[in-house]
Design a protein around this motif. Structure first.
Motif, PDB file in Angstrom:
ATOM      1  N   LYS A   1       0.987  -1.104  -0.003  1.00  0.00           N
ATOM      2  CA  LYS A   1      -0.126   0.004   0.042  1.00  0.00           C
ATOM      3  C   LYS A   1       0.992   1.148  -0.058  1.00  0.00           C
ATOM      4  CE  LYS A   1      -3.718  -1.967   2.570  1.00  0.00           C
ATOM      5  NZ  LYS A   1      -4.570  -1.921   3.735  1.00  0.00           N
ATOM      6  N   VAL A   2       0.715   2.097  -0.931  1.00  0.00           N
ATOM      7  CA  VAL A   2       1.406   3.387  -1.124  1.00  0.00           C
ATOM      8  C   VAL A   2       0.333   4.558  -1.290  1.00  0.00           C
ATOM      9  CG1 VAL A   2       3.494   2.334  -2.008  1.00  0.00           C
ATOM     10  CG2 VAL A   2       1.679   3.124  -3.251  1.00  0.00           C
ATOM     11  N   HIS A   3       0.812   5.783  -0.883  1.00  0.00           N
ATOM     12  CA  HIS A   3      -0.244   6.923  -1.069  1.00  0.00           C
ATOM     13  C   HIS A   3       0.585   7.992  -1.698  1.00  0.00           C
ATOM     14  CE1 HIS A   3       0.532   8.398   2.917  1.00  0.00           C
ATOM     15  NE2 HIS A   3       0.632   7.232   3.229  1.00  0.00           N
ATOM     16  N   PHE A   4      -0.149   8.919  -2.420  1.00  0.00           N
ATOM     17  CA  PHE A   4       0.432  10.287  -2.785  1.00  0.00           C
ATOM     18  C   PHE A   4      -0.612  11.150  -3.121  1.00  0.00           C
ATOM     19  CE2 PHE A   4       0.551   7.287  -6.153  1.00  0.00           C
ATOM     20  CZ  PHE A   4      -0.249   7.761  -7.002  1.00  0.00           C
ATOM     21  N   THR A   5      -0.431  12.325  -3.405  1.00  0.00           N
ATOM     22  CA  THR A   5      -1.625  13.181  -3.948  1.00  0.00           C
ATOM     23  C   THR A   5      -0.931  14.005  -5.200  1.00  0.00           C
ATOM     24  OG1 THR A   5      -1.989  13.892  -1.504  1.00  0.00           O
ATOM     25  CG2 THR A   5      -2.798  15.330  -3.222  1.00  0.00           C
ATOM     26  N   ALA A   6      -1.407  13.768  -6.298  1.00  0.00           N
ATOM     27  CA  ALA A   6      -0.986  14.272  -7.491  1.00  0.00           C
ATOM     28  C   ALA A   6      -1.680  15.703  -7.383  1.00  0.00           C
ATOM     29  CB  ALA A   6      -1.639  13.691  -8.707  1.00  0.00           C
ATOM     30  N   ASN A   7      -0.896  16.828  -8.048  1.00  0.00           N
ATOM     31  CA  ASN A   7      -1.666  18.123  -7.773  1.00  0.00           C
ATOM     32  C   ASN A   7      -1.677  18.861  -9.189  1.00  0.00           C
ATOM     33  OD1 ASN A   7       1.150  18.846  -7.998  1.00  0.00           O
ATOM     34  ND2 ASN A   7       1.378  19.351  -5.873  1.00  0.00           N
ATOM     35  N   LYS A   8      -1.505  18.142 -10.372  1.00  0.00           N
ATOM     36  CA  LYS A   8      -1.586  18.725 -11.683  1.00  0.00           C
ATOM     37  C   LYS A   8      -2.327  17.913 -12.675  1.00  0.00           C
ATOM     38  CE  LYS A   8       0.539  21.488 -14.909  1.00  0.00           C
ATOM     39  NZ  LYS A   8       1.790  21.680 -15.644  1.00  0.00           N
ATOM     40  N   VAL A   9      -3.432  18.350 -12.981  1.00  0.00           N
ATOM     41  CA  VAL A   9      -4.308  17.567 -14.008  1.00  0.00           C
ATOM     42  C   VAL A   9      -3.671  17.497 -15.472  1.00  0.00           C
ATOM     43  CG1 VAL A   9      -6.309  17.791 -15.708  1.00  0.00           C
ATOM     44  CG2 VAL A   9      -6.650  18.612 -13.030  1.00  0.00           C
ATOM     45  N   GLY A  10      -3.531  16.349 -15.730  1.00  0.00           N
ATOM     46  CA  GLY A  10      -2.801  15.912 -17.107  1.00  0.00           C
ATOM     47  C   GLY A  10      -2.763  14.394 -17.394  1.00  0.00           C
ATOM     48  N   LYS A  11      -2.130  14.378 -18.483  1.00  0.00           N
ATOM     49  CA  LYS A  11      -1.710  12.923 -18.906  1.00  0.00           C
ATOM     50  C   LYS A  11      -0.259  12.589 -18.783  1.00  0.00           C
ATOM     51  CE  LYS A  11      -2.030  11.250 -23.413  1.00  0.00           C
ATOM     52  NZ  LYS A  11      -2.620  10.952 -24.615  1.00  0.00           N
ATOM     53  N   TYR A  12       0.193  11.544 -18.239  1.00  0.00           N
ATOM     54  CA  TYR A  12       1.351  11.247 -17.938  1.00  0.00           C
ATOM     55  C   TYR A  12       1.960   9.701 -18.367  1.00  0.00           C
ATOM     56  CZ  TYR A  12       0.538  15.393 -15.339  1.00  0.00           C
ATOM     57  OH  TYR A  12       0.206  16.597 -14.913  1.00  0.00           O
ATOM     58  N   GLU A  13       2.928   9.350 -18.621  1.00  0.00           N
ATOM     59  CA  GLU A  13       3.306   7.948 -19.075  1.00  0.00           C
ATOM     60  C   GLU A  13       3.487   7.362 -17.781  1.00  0.00           C
ATOM     61  OE1 GLU A  13       5.353   7.370 -23.093  1.00  0.00           O
ATOM     62  OE2 GLU A  13       6.333   8.995 -22.104  1.00  0.00           O
ATOM     63  N   LEU A  14       3.070   5.846 -17.772  1.00  0.00           N
ATOM     64  CA  LEU A  14       3.118   5.202 -16.638  1.00  0.00           C
ATOM     65  C   LEU A  14       4.039   3.906 -17.153  1.00  0.00           C
ATOM     66  CD1 LEU A  14       0.276   3.843 -14.671  1.00  0.00           C
ATOM     67  CD2 LEU A  14       2.420   2.505 -14.873  1.00  0.00           C
ATOM     68  N   ALA A  15       5.193   3.596 -16.521  1.00  0.00           N
ATOM     69  CA  ALA A  15       6.248   2.573 -17.185  1.00  0.00           C
ATOM     70  C   ALA A  15       6.279   1.658 -16.331  1.00  0.00           C
ATOM     71  CB  ALA A  15       7.332   3.205 -17.755  1.00  0.00           C
ATOM     72  N   CYS A  16       6.514   0.228 -16.818  1.00  0.00           N
ATOM     73  CA  CYS A  16       6.753  -0.817 -15.906  1.00  0.00           C
ATOM     74  C   CYS A  16       8.440  -0.495 -15.833  1.00  0.00           C
ATOM     75  CB  CYS A  16       6.723  -2.287 -16.178  1.00  0.00           C
ATOM     76  SG  CYS A  16       7.315  -3.296 -15.471  1.00  0.00           S
ATOM     77  N   ALA A  17       9.023  -0.453 -14.655  1.00  0.00           N
ATOM     78  CA  ALA A  17      10.593   0.003 -14.586  1.00  0.00           C
ATOM     79  C   ALA A  17      11.404  -1.045 -14.070  1.00  0.00           C
ATOM     80  CB  ALA A  17      10.737   1.380 -13.709  1.00  0.00           C
ATOM     81  N   GLU A  18      10.851  -2.387 -14.118  1.00  0.00           N
ATOM     82  CA  GLU A  18      11.582  -3.588 -13.820  1.00  0.00           C
ATOM     83  C   GLU A  18      11.455  -4.490 -14.915  1.00  0.00           C
ATOM     84  OE1 GLU A  18      12.881  -4.464 -10.463  1.00  0.00           O
ATOM     85  OE2 GLU A  18      13.762  -5.667 -11.912  1.00  0.00           O
ATOM     86  N   LEU A  19      12.827  -5.008 -15.149  1.00  0.00           N
ATOM     87  CA  LEU A  19      12.778  -5.774 -16.225  1.00  0.00           C
ATOM     88  C   LEU A  19      11.779  -7.060 -16.103  1.00  0.00           C
ATOM     89  CD1 LEU A  19      13.954  -6.215 -19.268  1.00  0.00           C
ATOM     90  CD2 LEU A  19      15.966  -7.089 -18.146  1.00  0.00           C
ATOM     91  N   CYS A  20      10.745  -7.219 -16.651  1.00  0.00           N
ATOM     92  CA  CYS A  20       9.960  -8.263 -16.365  1.00  0.00           C
ATOM     93  C   CYS A  20       9.744  -9.436 -17.044  1.00  0.00           C
ATOM     94  CB  CYS A  20       8.644  -7.834 -15.680  1.00  0.00           C
ATOM     95  SG  CYS A  20       7.741  -6.921 -17.086  1.00  0.00           S
ATOM     96  N   GLY A  21      10.364  -9.621 -18.351  1.00  0.00           N
ATOM     97  CA  GLY A  21      10.401 -10.429 -19.309  1.00  0.00           C
ATOM     98  C   GLY A  21      10.433  -9.757 -20.805  1.00  0.00           C
ATOM     99  N   GLN A  22      10.277 -10.763 -21.667  1.00  0.00           N
ATOM    100  CA  GLN A  22      10.593 -10.432 -23.138  1.00  0.00           C
ATOM    101  C   GLN A  22       9.828  -9.103 -23.753  1.00  0.00           C
ATOM    102  OE1 GLN A  22      10.482 -13.826 -25.593  1.00  0.00           O
ATOM    103  NE2 GLN A  22      12.442 -13.726 -26.172  1.00  0.00           N
ATOM    104  N   LEU A  23       8.567  -8.884 -23.221  1.00  0.00           N
ATOM    105  CA  LEU A  23       8.017  -7.867 -23.652  1.00  0.00           C
ATOM    106  C   LEU A  23       7.717  -6.515 -22.498  1.00  0.00           C
ATOM    107  CD1 LEU A  23       5.055  -9.855 -25.593  1.00  0.00           C
ATOM    108  CD2 LEU A  23       7.140  -8.850 -26.441  1.00  0.00           C
ATOM    109  N   HIS A  24       8.688  -6.703 -21.855  1.00  0.00           N
ATOM    110  CA  HIS A  24       8.724  -5.690 -20.815  1.00  0.00           C
ATOM    111  C   HIS A  24       8.492  -4.043 -21.488  1.00  0.00           C
ATOM    112  CE1 HIS A  24      10.147  -3.066 -17.818  1.00  0.00           C
ATOM    113  NE2 HIS A  24      11.422  -2.731 -18.559  1.00  0.00           N
ATOM    114  N   PHE A  25       9.154  -4.077 -22.552  1.00  0.00           N
ATOM    115  CA  PHE A  25       9.227  -2.715 -23.319  1.00  0.00           C
ATOM    116  C   PHE A  25       7.495  -2.303 -23.608  1.00  0.00           C
ATOM    117  CE2 PHE A  25       9.376  -5.624 -26.722  1.00  0.00           C
ATOM    118  CZ  PHE A  25       8.572  -5.287 -27.606  1.00  0.00           C
ATOM    119  N   LYS A  26       6.688  -3.470 -23.666  1.00  0.00           N
ATOM    120  CA  LYS A  26       5.349  -3.043 -24.009  1.00  0.00           C
ATOM    121  C   LYS A  26       4.400  -2.750 -22.754  1.00  0.00           C
ATOM    122  CE  LYS A  26       3.256  -5.038 -27.515  1.00  0.00           C
ATOM    123  NZ  LYS A  26       2.368  -6.029 -28.586  1.00  0.00           N
ATOM    124  N   MET A  27       5.096  -2.829 -21.616  1.00  0.00           N
ATOM    125  CA  MET A  27       4.157  -2.771 -20.376  1.00  0.00           C
ATOM    126  C   MET A  27       4.102  -1.384 -19.953  1.00  0.00           C
ATOM    127  SD  MET A  27       4.383  -5.152 -17.136  1.00  0.00           S
ATOM    128  CE  MET A  27       3.441  -4.562 -15.750  1.00  0.00           C
TER     129      MET A  27
END
Ligand SMILES: [Cu+2]
Length: 283
Positions: free
Chosen positions: A217-243
């Motif tokens: 469980k984690v928590h935070f408060t975002a304070n700017k409306v918008g669209k942001y990229e979300l990436a998997c930042a742990e090499l998790c397999g062959q298609l990791h780059f698509k995650m």
């Protein structure tokens, strides 16, 4: 030759420092309430490390210059057992510097992970899998439907194993992109179905592993409306780059209206929002 080598070492040092001082490549704009504190801590760390790095490299160059082969000397090299006093001294200095930086930095880190999320937080369950993100929202009743691994069936798009017989799962939505409210604390419950993944949104200054068998469980408060990229930042397999996916930060009213929508409408509206918002300009 010794002089040339010393000068090369100094030039490389200068260029490395300039890369940072120029400020051209830096973090994207922070969009969370903890971002300024984290950035300040990062700056302190990089200043301390940068000064030590420069001092060590200038010293190295100086030694190369001073003890270069001048061709005239007939001295033989001497063997040294080293100095215990110096060893202790620089080990203690390094330890003090790193422990101090660690203690200073942990308060921001810990505040997002070790405390409970503030009351009224918006909660999303995050289930990562090779190679996609699943975001589970509670719906109108504010109750998450029960999930059980035995109901997981990727073929029928039940990626998180939602139990259809549980009444509170009827109004739940599961999407491939994350949508959260602006200026309201958000709690994420992070889980993984298979291997270790990592939730990372650089603008949020937030990065956390998702570990199979654990609910983090984690928590935070975002304070700017918008669209942001979300990436998997742990090499998790062959298609990791698509995650990869998006995190949308939207006004509270939008969250309320999404929450009232049935799954399909939620998906459609989310797709609309993703098209509507632009990614931040990285220049
Ligand atoms: Cu992954």
């Amino acid at each position: 030759m010794g002089r040339v080598l010393a000068v090369i070492i100094w030039i490389i040092t200068l260029l490395s420092v300039l890369l940072f001082v120029a400020g051209k490549w830096w973090f994207p704009e922070g969009i969370s309430s903890h971002a300024p504190a984290l950035d300040r801590q990062f700056l302190i760390t990089i200043l301390v490390v940068g000064i030590s790095f420069t001092a060590a490299q200038v010293g190295l160059g100086w030694m190369v210059w001073k003890y270069r082969d001048t061709g005239s000397s007939t001295d033989r090299a001497v063997y040294s057992h080293g100095s215990n006093r110096l060893e202790v001294l620089w080990t203690v200095i390094t330890a003090v510097v790193f422990i101090t930086l660690g203690v200073m930095g942990q308060s921001v880190w810990a505040s997002l992970r070790l405390n409970d999320a503030p009351p009224g937080s918006y909660t999303v369950e995050v289930v990562a899998q090779q190679f996609q993100w699943n975001f589970h929202y509670a719906g109108k009743d504010n109750k998450f439907g029960r999930t059980d691994p035995k109901f997981i069936d990727d073929g029928s798009l039940n990626f998180i194993g939602l139990d259809a017989s549980d009444a509170s799962s009827a109004d739940d939505a599961v999407t491939a992109a994350l949508v959260i409210p602006v200026n309201r604390p958000v709690e994420l419950r992070l889980r993984s179905k298979d291997v270790i993944h990592n939730f990372w949104v650089p603008q949020l200054r937030f990065k956390q592993d998702l570990v199979p068998g654990m609910e983090i469980k984690v928590h935070f408060t975002a304070n700017k409306v918008g669209k942001y990229e979300l990436a998997c930042a742990e090499l998790c397999g062959q298609l990791h780059f698509k995650m990869r996916s998006y995190m949308l930060v939207v006004p509270e009213e939008e969250i309320q209206s999404l929450q009232a929508m049935p799954q399909e409408q939620f998906q459609t509206r989310l797709a609309e929002l993703i098209n509507q918002y632009q990614l931040p300009n990285y220049q």
